[in-house]
Design a protein around this motif. Sequence first.
Motif: not given
Length: 160
Positions: A22-48
């Motif tokens: 469902t995610f583009a290869a360079d998708a960005v996910l913004h954390s619900p906990l803080t504006g200081r953390v985001r996860f970018t790309g499949h390599a960071e999204l998969r573990p999350l």
Amino acid sequence: MKVTERYRKAAETGDVDLAMTTFAADAVLHSPLTGRVRFTGHAELRPLIEVAYSHLKNVRFVADLGDEETRVVIYTAQIGDEPVEEAALLRIEDDLITEATLYVRPLPGLVTLMSAFGPDIARRNHRPAAARFLSLATKPLRAMVRSGDKHAVPLAAPRR
């Protein structure tokens, strides 16, 4: 099947591979906990997503609203013994999620999520000391929030 249909099915069934489609290869996910953390790309999204699906139980979507470019999906779930609701604002291009911003409530569920996800994500990022610290640091916060929710919040509520 449209992207939010796949996104919902993946979360409800805990299917990480389907979620990744469902995610583009360079998708960005913004954390619900803080504006200081985001996860970018499949390599960071998969573990999350793996961490999320290992902790969230009884995921049930209650809304999927918007148009072809912007959708909001809302679900209820259980994390540990706490109920949680999450709304995800999804930006979509070519039937793939390019950006997701997450919002979680109520506060006891959010803090429980933080105390579960933080250490697991740190471990998956090969940061065992950070995982131990996060595990210890979130315990007092979780206790305070649970106590406040049970004892202090009712003091401000309307009398019935």
